[in-house]
Design a protein around this motif. Sequence first.
Motif, mmCIF file in Angstrom:
data_model
loop_
_atom_site.group_PDB
_atom_site.id
_atom_site.type_symbol
_atom_site.label_atom_id
_atom_site.label_comp_id
_atom_site.label_asym_id
_atom_site.label_seq_id
_atom_site.Cartn_x
_atom_site.Cartn_y
_atom_site.Cartn_z
ATOM 1 N N LEU A 1 -5.166 7.868 7.131
ATOM 2 C CA LEU A 1 -5.671 8.778 6.105
ATOM 3 C C LEU A 1 -7.014 9.356 6.532
ATOM 4 C CD1 LEU A 1 -4.536 9.583 3.424
ATOM 5 C CD2 LEU A 1 -5.940 7.878 2.330
ATOM 6 N N TYR B 1 -1.009 -2.139 11.817
ATOM 7 C CA TYR B 1 0.133 -2.553 11.008
ATOM 8 C C TYR B 1 0.792 -3.774 11.631
ATOM 9 C CZ TYR B 1 4.152 -2.221 7.986
ATOM 10 O OH TYR B 1 5.094 -2.494 7.066
ATOM 11 N N VAL C 1 0.841 -1.201 0.000
ATOM 12 C CA VAL C 1 0.000 0.000 0.000
ATOM 13 C C VAL C 1 0.873 1.247 0.000
ATOM 14 C CG1 VAL C 1 -2.036 -1.002 1.013
ATOM 15 C CG2 VAL C 1 -0.185 -0.258 2.476
ATOM 16 N N SER D 1 -0.809 13.636 5.242
ATOM 17 C CA SER D 1 -1.869 14.306 5.996
ATOM 18 C C SER D 1 -1.352 14.773 7.350
ATOM 19 C CB SER D 1 -3.055 13.380 6.166
ATOM 20 O OG SER D 1 -2.663 12.249 6.889
ATOM 21 N N ALA E 1 -1.025 8.982 3.544
ATOM 22 C CA ALA E 1 -1.379 8.961 4.968
ATOM 23 C C ALA E 1 -0.425 9.851 5.739
ATOM 24 C CB ALA E 1 -1.326 7.537 5.488
ATOM 25 N N THR F 1 -4.059 -7.783 2.092
ATOM 26 C CA THR F 1 -3.703 -6.936 0.960
ATOM 27 C C THR F 1 -4.918 -6.169 0.475
ATOM 28 O OG1 THR F 1 -4.130 -8.730 -0.517
ATOM 29 C CG2 THR F 1 -1.847 -8.416 0.154
ATOM 30 N N VAL F 2 -4.661 -5.286 -0.434
ATOM 31 C CA VAL F 2 -5.724 -4.441 -0.960
ATOM 32 C C VAL F 2 -6.811 -5.285 -1.599
ATOM 33 C CG1 VAL F 2 -6.192 -2.504 -2.439
ATOM 34 C CG2 VAL F 2 -3.943 -2.752 -1.432
ATOM 35 N N PRO G 1 -1.667 -3.741 6.790
ATOM 36 C CA PRO G 1 -1.177 -2.407 6.459
ATOM 37 C C PRO G 1 -2.238 -1.526 5.820
ATOM 38 C CG PRO G 1 -0.247 -4.048 4.998
ATOM 39 C CD PRO G 1 -0.942 -4.789 6.086
ATOM 40 N N PHE G 2 -3.134 -2.134 5.057
ATOM 41 C CA PHE G 2 -4.131 -1.313 4.370
ATOM 42 C C PHE G 2 -5.017 -0.596 5.387
ATOM 43 C CE2 PHE G 2 -8.328 -0.783 2.430
ATOM 44 C CZ PHE G 2 -7.972 0.001 1.359
ATOM 45 N N MET H 1 -3.141 2.185 7.101
ATOM 46 C CA MET H 1 -2.996 3.401 6.306
ATOM 47 C C MET H 1 -4.326 4.132 6.209
ATOM 48 S SD MET H 1 -0.029 3.712 5.854
ATOM 49 C CE MET H 1 1.112 2.582 6.583
ATOM 50 N N MET H 2 -5.412 3.355 6.112
ATOM 51 C CA MET H 2 -6.714 4.001 6.053
ATOM 52 C C MET H 2 -7.011 4.710 7.365
ATOM 53 S SD MET H 2 -7.530 3.959 3.244
ATOM 54 C CE MET H 2 -8.968 4.085 2.295
#
Lengths: 156, 328, 372, 182
Positions: free
Chosen positions: D76, D63, B108, B118, B115, D142-143, D68-69, D72-73
């Motif tokens: 974000l 994580y 990712v 930000s 991320a 994973t994504v 990890p996705f 990160m979300m």
Amino acid sequence: MGAYFSEIFRGLQSLAIGMGITFREFFKPVVTVSYPMETLKMSARYRGHIELVEDEKGQPKCVACGMCQRACPSGCISLASESVEYEVEEKGETKTKKKKVLTKYNLNFTTCSLCGQCVENCSFGAIDFSKEYNLASSRKEDFHFDLLQRLKERNS
Amino acid sequence: MSLTVLNAIIAVVIAIGFAALNAAYLVWAERRGAGRIQRRPGPNVNGPLGLLQPLADGAKLMTKQLMIPGGADKALFMVAPVLAMAPAIMSFVTIPFSDVIVAKSMDVGVLMIFAFASLGSMSILFAGWSSRNKYGVMASVRAVSQAISYEVPMLITVITIVMMTGSMNLHDLAVSQAGGFWHWNIIPSLASPLMPVSFLIFFICSLAETNRAPFDLGEAESELVAGFHTEYGSMGFGLFFMGEYANIVIGASLITILFLGGWGCPFGLFPSVFWFLLKIYLLIATFIWIRWTFPRTTIYGLLNLSWKILIPISLFNLLLTAGLLKVF
Amino acid sequence: MSAPIHIQPGETFTLNVGPQHPATHGVLRVKLEMDGEYIVHAETVLGYIHRMHELMGENRTYPQVLPNLSRLDYLGALGYTHGHVLAVERASGIEVPERAEYIRAITVEMNRIASHLFWFGAFVMDLGGFTPLMYAIQDREYILDILERVTGSRLTYCYYRFGGLYNDIDDEFIPATKAFIPRMRESLKKYDALVTGNIILQKRLKDIGPLSKELCRKYGATGPVARGSGIDFDVRKNEPYSVYPEFDFDIPVYHECDSFARYKVRMDEMEQSLRIIEQGLEKLPDGPIMPAKKPKLIKPPAGDYYQAVETARGSFGIRIVSDGGKNAYRFKLRSPTYSNMHLFDEACEGMLIMDALALMGSLDLVIPEIDR
Amino acid sequence: MNPTVALSQAPGLLTADGLAGVVFLIMLATTIIGGIIACNAERLVRAVAGLIVCFIGVAAMYYYLNSPFVAMMQMLIYVGAVCITIAFAIMLASPEENKKHGPAGPLSGPLGIVTAGLVTFGMGAMALKTDFIPMPKINMGTVENIGVELLTTYSMVFELVSIVLLISIIGALVIARQGRSK
């Protein structure tokens, strides 16, 4: 809708033109003078602070009439003189004459506005502008010039 | 100590070193470049070509006293510069400089960079707010609203690319464009005819995200003195400065990987890290060139550009690409 | 952009812009009452470099005041000294040789270009573009070099004398000026492409900072500020002085009233000044530069004298009330920027701060001239 | 579960597992400290800063748990969007920063301590009673896996996430309007 896109297009075009100009300037030679390393010659009429002019004998031409002092708007010139008796031979006989001799000629450069009226008002051509521009100091006293002293130093 | 931990530490140290070195020498490059554009020499006294200037600047910044204005929020005031630098360094970890040179290849990777970006806008917000300076507060509000509005078109553009490649791994993204410039994402293909436009949008957004002129509203010196870092001196200011340049390097790297084929050679030969560096420094030179050409935009002009031009076009591009990908 | 929301009392804060602020170009202080980024009320605070030039004019002889006038406006100094010498010449009835008047007109126009060039650079710097300032300064250096060779100084000239000039032009003056004119025209084209056409600049200036005709009249604005608001007034045309009636030139007037109109007026004025210089060099007669008969001591007869000139910033008026003595009884200076600046308080209400500072830049303020 | 036994079986500090445990504890501490700052800060902006620290701790834990996705979300959305929206709301809201001295709510004082104690006790008891079994790794997080899961099994949860964002935006708007019309 058409206006919307044409404005975007014209905007981008104007930006591209601007970038083109700075791109061309990038490759032109540098125009500045790296001052302490290289200096320019002052023009003939450059007006720095004033200096006394000497005659053939190395003496100041000044007759201490005080015109410069009176013309100065800022009152930054102060001069003093004394009468000196001297003898001349005239028609075979020795006469004693009096003459004013300059004993002090001070310039307070901190208040001088470099207008040049002192030089203009001098009927004897006894003062002139120097070409000095590298004047910098953190002390006020460094700008109180004794012009007679400077003249002597120049001659020695 | 296990090997993986050691590897990670070495990677982070290299990332910090690369970021700091870049920040220092990009300042030099920027000043020299600006000088040439303005037909003056720029810094040329310290060392040959002024190359020791960054060292002198660094020494000056480090030896200065850190002043904290009275009434400031001390804790946030101290944290903000660190928060500006740290995410930038973190983002270096996942950027692949070549096929093998990467600290930690993540699935990712793209998301990770955004991320951490930000966090950067939070640092601006805290810096402006905590220094108890009206200019600082105004600048930080500006900078954050700018950051938010430009993240949207940027992410939409990234989604378009991710959709085409089918991966969020920066390594995969670069590999998918290998073999000559006609494979690069910037070149329009049947499935993505608007790619040059996307590139332009992404480029503009990365200028705005890194607070570079003509979008440097957060530090608009003729209005807000120095913006959010008005009250910062010594290394506090230094960290903001370094953070800004580190962000520029990340922005350029991201553009290179997403659009310009990463470390691939334009003619499909000898892919290597040098191509990558060449591309990012060319992009950075363009950033510098732009900065010294244009005046600054207004805050509403900036927001108008984002919401009325960039977002609609990038959304249209997203839908178009999605549709065409289904067709072809 | 104007404030869309009705402002509530108690929701504003005071922002102190200046006396040390990058946008004020000097020691001007503006107290702004702000609602977010919108200005609710502005108050300019003057007097940080007040030096009592008017009083100095009253307790010094007329020639002694000469250097003072160039200290008013350090960017367009010759225009101000021109006003002073014209006023005293009118008061004491001194005839000026034609050659001297032509040289005065040429040098004043060159100084006007230099002043506008510096304004151009500083204005674009206010808007965030630094590079045009460097190009403008580079062109301005040519003018300063030419003027330095003639007058002996680069900025605060003391060149004009009652009745004529301090010294005649040198041999290099005419060729250097002739070489300068095409180079300047080339540069003006470059500025047009680099700055005037730029979409960012146009967005920042068009329809921003409107100054209506009435507002300009109310505050007595003159010069490019008034001409950008559609007032066709230029002292050189309306109350001709010196040799200006001999020249063929236009007065650029724009009716848009915004910052861009003021910008365009000054850019066009540079071209017109080039035309005047060209014609002046062509028509430059031979002859003396000082009148043959000039009173040794300037003592205007008792009376009230006024002379207005068009400087780079607007109409500069100088009023001398003489009681027949060596000093003026009353020495009054009407400086254009003083009037132009007071528009700002009223005009910037409801504007965003960055637009207001663009408006302030377009007024071309020189603070020593306001404070005198 | 005998804690002493667990301790004796614990891996050494310098092995990979031991270091991972230390890292885990750091993340835990970050989350808790962030939460404490967020709750107890006198200034609202500091509270937001605490919230960010807390969110970063949570993201780090995601994580650590091999997702990890989601991590990160978390960064974000929560740090990049929610916290900034909150900070914006604070800037638009009324400028008073004084501590409120009005009548305290029903859950303050002794009652509050009792409630907190009960909640802590309940959670602790639950955690100790549960027999934790290490689950086999279902997927790599994973994504692709997450995308499929989100749009099939967990589509409801996915929609709820967007409601969180919507609520934060509306909340910001409400506070902003209140500040204006006062």
